[in-house]
Design a protein around this motif. Sequence first.
Motif, PDB file in Angstrom:
ATOM      1  N   ALA A 155       9.994 -46.490 -32.190  1.00 24.60           N
ATOM      2  CA  ALA A 155       8.837 -46.958 -31.433  1.00 24.60           C
ATOM      3  C   ALA A 155       9.111 -46.987 -29.936  1.00 24.60           C
ATOM      4  O   ALA A 155       8.384 -46.381 -29.143  1.00 24.60           O
ATOM      5  CB  ALA A 155       8.437 -48.349 -31.925  1.00 24.60           C
ATOM      6  N   ALA A 156      10.172 -47.671 -29.547  1.00 26.59           N
ATOM      7  CA  ALA A 156      10.451 -47.844 -28.122  1.00 26.59           C
ATOM      8  C   ALA A 156      10.883 -46.536 -27.479  1.00 26.59           C
ATOM      9  O   ALA A 156      10.471 -46.216 -26.355  1.00 26.59           O
ATOM     10  CB  ALA A 156      11.532 -48.909 -27.940  1.00 26.59           C
ATOM     11  N   GLY A 157      11.702 -45.755 -28.196  1.00 26.31           N
ATOM     12  CA  GLY A 157      12.142 -44.481 -27.646  1.00 26.31           C
ATOM     13  C   GLY A 157      10.975 -43.552 -27.405  1.00 26.31           C
ATOM     14  O   GLY A 157      10.845 -42.943 -26.334  1.00 26.31           O
ATOM     15  N   VAL A 163       5.301 -42.399 -22.024  1.00 28.65           N
ATOM     16  CA  VAL A 163       4.729 -43.014 -20.815  1.00 28.65           C
ATOM     17  C   VAL A 163       5.300 -42.344 -19.562  1.00 28.65           C
ATOM     18  O   VAL A 163       4.573 -42.075 -18.590  1.00 28.65           O
ATOM     19  CB  VAL A 163       4.990 -44.533 -20.799  1.00 28.65           C
ATOM     20  N   LYS A 164       6.588 -42.051 -19.584  1.00 22.65           N
ATOM     21  CA  LYS A 164       7.206 -41.374 -18.438  1.00 22.65           C
ATOM     22  C   LYS A 164       6.565 -40.023 -18.165  1.00 22.65           C
ATOM     23  O   LYS A 164       6.559 -39.542 -17.036  1.00 22.65           O
ATOM     24  CB  LYS A 164       8.708 -41.184 -18.688  1.00 22.65           C
ATOM     25  N   VAL A 191       5.319 -49.828 -23.715  1.00 20.71           N
ATOM     26  CA  VAL A 191       4.207 -49.242 -22.960  1.00 20.71           C
ATOM     27  C   VAL A 191       3.832 -50.137 -21.786  1.00 20.71           C
ATOM     28  O   VAL A 191       3.721 -49.682 -20.635  1.00 20.71           O
ATOM     29  CB  VAL A 191       2.989 -49.007 -23.881  1.00 20.71           C
ATOM     30  N   THR A 192       3.626 -51.423 -22.050  1.00 19.07           N
ATOM     31  CA  THR A 192       3.209 -52.347 -20.984  1.00 19.07           C
ATOM     32  C   THR A 192       4.331 -52.582 -19.967  1.00 19.07           C
ATOM     33  O   THR A 192       4.068 -52.695 -18.773  1.00 19.07           O
ATOM     34  CB  THR A 192       2.745 -53.690 -21.575  1.00 19.07           C
ATOM     35  N   ALA A 193       5.576 -52.623 -20.435  1.00 20.01           N
ATOM     36  CA  ALA A 193       6.709 -52.831 -19.525  1.00 20.01           C
ATOM     37  C   ALA A 193       6.871 -51.671 -18.551  1.00 20.01           C
ATOM     38  O   ALA A 193       7.415 -51.847 -17.448  1.00 20.01           O
ATOM     39  CB  ALA A 193       7.994 -53.031 -20.323  1.00 20.01           C
TER      40      ALA A 193
END
Length: 404
Positions: A155-157, A163-164, A191-193
């Motif tokens: 998920a985070a990866g 996003v980048k 995403v929000t971070a």
Amino acid sequence: MFARNLSRLGVLAAAAMLASTAALAQVSDDLVKIGVLTDMNGPAATPTGQGSVTSAQMAIDDFGGKVLGKPISIIVGDHQLKPDIGGGIARRWYDVDQVDLIVDVPVSAVGLAVQNIANDKKKLFITHSTLAADFHGKFCSPYAMQWVIDTRSLAAGTAQAVVKRGGDSWFFITDDYAFGHALERDASTVVTANGGKVLGSVRPPLATPDLSSFVLQAQASKAKIIGIAAGPPNNMNEIKTAAEFGVFKGGQQMAALLALITDIHSLGLPAAQGLLLTTSFYWDMDDKTREWSKRYFAKMNRMPTMWQAGVYSSVMSYLNAIKEAGTDEPLKVAAKMREKPIEDFFSRNGKLREDNLMVHDLWLVQVKKPEESKYPWDYYQILAKIPGDEAFGPPDPACAMAKK
């Protein structure tokens, strides 16, 4: 006379050293036995199943079939995706069949049941196709390792890499159970971070037969990225439905937080084209991945998933650790596995961390259009490398083994 006595003493000393070395090299029951506990006939059989068995056997064969002069054998079990059956097999293997290591074990509920038994019996367990981050978090264990990927890295990866690349507005279609919720939570946080926005989500129950309304809501959100926080069968059905509704042609992209190359093969490129996903292995990445994967293909008639490739990697690492440790004693072998970098056809910049998570680089890929594919299984365009530390994050403080 003095020279003869000195020579005799040298021979005796050499013999004593050899005897000492032999005494240190110990293999329980004069046999190293590896159990592949998997799903042989159910929904996880294609990405794990016989392919995982084949990968483990390939590692044993490539190692030479023996370690410390003792034979290596393999045993296979079908847990049918049921924790009670998986737990029963694991207990019998450890107690009766003298299995030294259990590998694979798809789905988290079965994996956690097996881990509890491995802890109780003080035997090793390496999970590949079980994704719960709790394995190296609150349930971390000196006897259990997580080798391929987890929910956080998926998920985070994926979210950070997308996003980048400009995918800064998201809408999630999330399986309505713990696995889907974990994927959405971890991806949303990233995403929000990173300055993106989450515009909303819908949560279809597992195995929903008609996903049209959920896909239409995601399409209507106008989010740049529709995040598929789901596993089989919903994830593939959502992608197929989205293709039918023209989501990709309308300019939106879909990011699957869990998708395997066998899923793409089943869907076909016309339906899957444009899909973004993260993987820890792609067969056509370089000469090393191609060489091993073509040998695998000759046995299975399909290319390996990341889980199946990871089975080979971990079994080879385990056998090398036994050889270097001079014993198959579980904690000594695990410690030896943590000593060296894990760099092979599967893993780039890999290391088995103190929490027994194998951290390595992942890859953000995009599924090719049909006209871009030049040969069978030519499905992915690699967009970016996701460094392992970035994808997996730091050790969970909930793990007692993690450095504080």
